[in-house]
Design a protein around this motif. Structure first.
Motif, PDB file in Angstrom:
ATOM      1  N   VAL A 133     -10.269 -14.687  -9.126  1.00 52.60           N
ATOM      2  CA  VAL A 133      -9.985 -13.217  -8.511  1.00 52.60           C
ATOM      3  C   VAL A 133      -8.715 -12.822  -9.370  1.00 52.60           C
ATOM      4  O   VAL A 133      -8.817 -11.599  -9.832  1.00 52.60           O
ATOM      5  N   GLU A 148     -10.208 -11.732 -12.769  1.00 52.10           N
ATOM      6  CA  GLU A 148     -10.926 -10.415 -12.745  1.00 52.10           C
ATOM      7  C   GLU A 148      -9.785  -9.260 -12.387  1.00 52.10           C
ATOM      8  O   GLU A 148     -10.315  -8.074 -12.912  1.00 52.10           O
ATOM      9  N   LEU A 172      -3.699   2.150  -6.210  1.00 50.91           N
ATOM     10  CA  LEU A 172      -4.099   0.871  -5.800  1.00 50.91           C
ATOM     11  C   LEU A 172      -5.698   0.677  -5.606  1.00 50.91           C
ATOM     12  O   LEU A 172      -6.246   1.627  -4.816  1.00 50.91           O
ATOM     13  N   ARG A 173      -6.402  -0.193  -6.349  1.00 47.91           N
ATOM     14  CA  ARG A 173      -7.813  -0.066  -6.367  1.00 47.91           C
ATOM     15  C   ARG A 173      -8.615  -1.136  -5.731  1.00 47.91           C
ATOM     16  O   ARG A 173      -9.683  -1.094  -5.328  1.00 47.91           O
ATOM     17  N   ARG A 174      -7.626  -2.113  -5.480  1.00 43.87           N
ATOM     18  CA  ARG A 174      -8.294  -3.162  -4.796  1.00 43.87           C
ATOM     19  C   ARG A 174      -7.293  -4.263  -4.122  1.00 43.87           C
ATOM     20  O   ARG A 174      -6.499  -4.494  -4.465  1.00 43.87           O
ATOM     21  N   ILE A 175      -7.717  -4.741  -2.850  1.00 47.31           N
ATOM     22  CA  ILE A 175      -7.029  -5.593  -2.364  1.00 47.31           C
ATOM     23  C   ILE A 175      -8.014  -6.960  -2.241  1.00 47.31           C
ATOM     24  O   ILE A 175      -9.189  -6.647  -1.338  1.00 47.31           O
ATOM     25  N   VAL A 176      -7.481  -8.073  -2.446  1.00 52.61           N
ATOM     26  CA  VAL A 176      -8.578  -9.359  -2.320  1.00 52.61           C
ATOM     27  C   VAL A 176      -7.702 -10.165  -1.287  1.00 52.61           C
ATOM     28  O   VAL A 176      -6.355 -10.598  -1.775  1.00 52.61           O
ATOM     29  N   VAL A 177      -8.082 -10.761  -0.163  1.00 54.63           N
ATOM     30  CA  VAL A 177      -7.409 -11.915   0.588  1.00 54.63           C
ATOM     31  C   VAL A 177      -8.391 -13.272   0.435  1.00 54.63           C
ATOM     32  O   VAL A 177      -9.477 -13.066   0.750  1.00 54.63           O
ATOM     33  N   GLU A 237      -9.487  13.948  -5.393  1.00 60.11           N
ATOM     34  CA  GLU A 237     -10.242  13.150  -4.512  1.00 60.11           C
ATOM     35  C   GLU A 237     -10.199  13.777  -3.192  1.00 60.11           C
ATOM     36  O   GLU A 237      -9.402  14.192  -2.555  1.00 60.11           O
ATOM     37  N   ILE A 248       0.889  -1.147  -0.098  1.00 56.67           N
ATOM     38  CA  ILE A 248      -0.087  -0.128   0.115  1.00 56.67           C
ATOM     39  C   ILE A 248       0.889   1.332  -0.044  1.00 56.67           C
ATOM     40  O   ILE A 248       0.713   2.158  -0.817  1.00 56.67           O
ATOM     41  N   VAL A 267     -10.894  -5.178  -0.142  1.00 57.91           N
ATOM     42  CA  VAL A 267     -10.817  -3.810   0.145  1.00 57.91           C
ATOM     43  C   VAL A 267     -11.028  -2.890  -1.084  1.00 57.91           C
ATOM     44  O   VAL A 267     -10.257  -3.218  -2.092  1.00 57.91           O
ATOM     45  N   ILE A 321     -11.538 -11.277   1.855  1.00 58.89           N
ATOM     46  CA  ILE A 321     -11.563 -10.202   2.275  1.00 58.89           C
ATOM     47  C   ILE A 321     -11.595  -9.077   1.184  1.00 58.89           C
ATOM     48  O   ILE A 321     -10.444  -9.475   0.290  1.00 58.89           O
ATOM     49  N   PHE A 353      -7.166  -3.712 -14.029  1.00 59.65           N
ATOM     50  CA  PHE A 353      -6.198  -3.118 -13.533  1.00 59.65           C
ATOM     51  C   PHE A 353      -4.880  -3.359 -14.361  1.00 59.65           C
ATOM     52  O   PHE A 353      -4.750  -4.214 -14.810  1.00 59.65           O
ATOM     53  N   TYR A 366       1.634   3.711  -3.359  1.00 62.30           N
ATOM     54  CA  TYR A 366       1.459   5.272  -3.166  1.00 62.30           C
ATOM     55  C   TYR A 366       2.255   6.070  -3.475  1.00 62.30           C
ATOM     56  O   TYR A 366       2.212   6.975  -4.188  1.00 62.30           O
TER      57      TYR A 366
END
Lengths: 243, 243
Positions: free
Chosen positions: A55, A58, A39-44, A197, A29, B44, B42, A63, A33
């Motif tokens: 996942v 997708e 960064l648009r998505r975090i998936v666990v 933003e 993260i 985000v 999860i 991205f 930055y």
């Protein structure tokens, strides 16, 4: 304004059950930055081949960059390579160059478990970089990184400069006004400045302010314009120095 | 063996840009594990209505419970209610009971920003619980929780017992053997005991062991059986006491 986007896919039952705390997404993260990557998505997700495939696919479609963390060891629960291969309808192949490196490194100690480290989705790219003993594996726009935090960092750090873009600029305003009372002003400035933003974060644990407002963009002048306009709309007596 | 599954959807640009560290998903990981709920995903994501709608719908379809965190305040970036409504093709309505509570609480201070707190996807359920000033909003199997960590915890804690199921049992084995050398044994036990989850976690920062092996299931006897079998296959001289 060129802006690259990214997703992180963390693979591991140990995170979802609380046996280990995620350290890799939280590291990335800050790095992304700093590099100016959005960064648009975090998936666990769990160590499940089909889940990983779905996942990863997708995220790869949505991205510019996808970083996976974990699931690249020699045991039954290490299924990231197979999942990434399936995401792109590719087979898993043993890469001759990696196999040669492993045989040279392990010598007599080579075995099938160690040779699995030479397996990759067909057509993957091997990224070499200074300070890296083993190359980083990339399949299309998916960068496959290990789950062990020390290894994750050293591998990402070795390739990080290829992701650098224009930096983000951020300014913050702190106010003692209640978020409910400044919502219309925030909405107005946000609506009038689509290139920035605006974030609004109430706190209930600080004595010195009630809301932190952030203004962010890749265009510094746009940040300053939105900030000036917002400061004119807020109660000057309620502005706090903040953190 | 009844086992409920869950997903957590964390909504907020501030997490993805590193302005705030996630505290809610990491809290819920431990809570759900203690409650015997299998957390499977999860995610985000940013404060984007369509993104929220898509992710919430996918999670609501795939898992028994979905918990959202964040995006429920009065400002332009608080779009979780609209996103959840769109996930289920519902409209957002002002709930008379919530509006009455807000008018009674704020009195003269009521305004449109505060009244937005009475908006919910049509047909949502209001869950009341001891110690809660405001009810928790649930739309189908989606529980909408606030992003401020103190509020998130107090709301979840008030409703947590409704999620309690059979607990998980976990045992760990620590070994000084290399993960590459025990991979076949782990694969064999994992293959022979599909009712348990076997995890293998190498470390490079401990002197006293190289791999932590976890064995987990809702059936305690199954955990013990798999553990006994694994201990017979591993080198007894390399077993370490661990943490």
């Amino acid at each position: 304004m060129q802006q690259k986007t990214a997703a992180i896919v963390v693979i591991g039952n140990e995170i979802l059950t609380g046996k280990s705390e995620d350290k890799n997404a939280s590291y990335l993260i800050g790095e992304l930055y700093t590099l100016g990557v959005a960064l648009r998505r975090i998936v666990v997700i769990a160590d499940d081949v089909n889940e990983i495939a779905r996942v990863v696919r997708e995220c790869a479609d949505g991205f510019d960059y996808v970083f996976t963390s974990g699931g690249v060891g020699p045991t039954h629960d290490d299924v990231t390579i197979e999942g990434v291969a399936r995401a792109f309808d590719r087979s898993v192949v043993r890469v001759p160059e990696l196999e040669a490196m492993l045989r040279s490194y392990f010598g007599e100690g080579i075995n099938e478990a160690r040779l699995r480290m030479a397996d990759a989705p067909d057509g993957s790219q091997l990224i070499r970089a200074e300070g890296l003993r083993w190359p980083v594996l990339a399949t299309e726009n998916v960068f496959v990184l290990p789950g062990v935090p020390e290894l994750f960092r050293s591998k990402f750090d070795a390739i990080r400069e290829r992701f650098r873009g224009e930096p983000f600029y951020t300014r913050a305003i702190y106010t003692r006004e209640d978020e409910f009372d400044i919502a219309p002003q925030l909405d107005r400035v946000a609506g009038g400045h689509p290139e920035v933003e605006i974030g609004s974060y109430p706190t209930f644990t600080r004595e010195d302010y009630r809301v932190k407002i952030t203004i962010e963009s890749k265009v510094e002048a746009a940040v300053e314009r939105a900030r000036d306009e917002l400061l004119e709309l807020l109660d000057p007596a309620a502005i706090a120095p903040g953190e």
